[in-house]
Motif scaffolding. Sequence first.
Motif: not given
Length: 115
Positions: A76-84
């Motif tokens: 029940n989790t949403v992720y945001l991978q942030m690169n650069s």
Amino acid sequence: QVQLVESGGGLVQAGGSLRLSCATSRSIFSSNDMGWYRQAPGNKRELVAAVSRGGSTSYSDSVKGRFTISRDNAKNTVYLQMNSLKPEDTAVYYCNLPTRAYLPWGQGTQVTVSS
């Protein structure tokens, strides 16, 4: 009571990466598309990424190609991978529904990118 709990922010140098997480209840998560928003000082809150229940994604032009949104239905989790990351990505990041039918906002998580 509906809760959106964001985590994972921090201080990072330009070019670095962070992964944000947002946990909520199963009833909310399983029934809704989810989105990540951000608000910088003096700016309006803006939607930067969204993921549908089926996993389709969309991004604002400002983060396209650098950020990746995903969801884990088992957690029940949403992720945001942030690169650069860039200094202009500095903001408080929130998750919520990617529509105007907002749930109560969580506390957000601060992301600060130094140049």
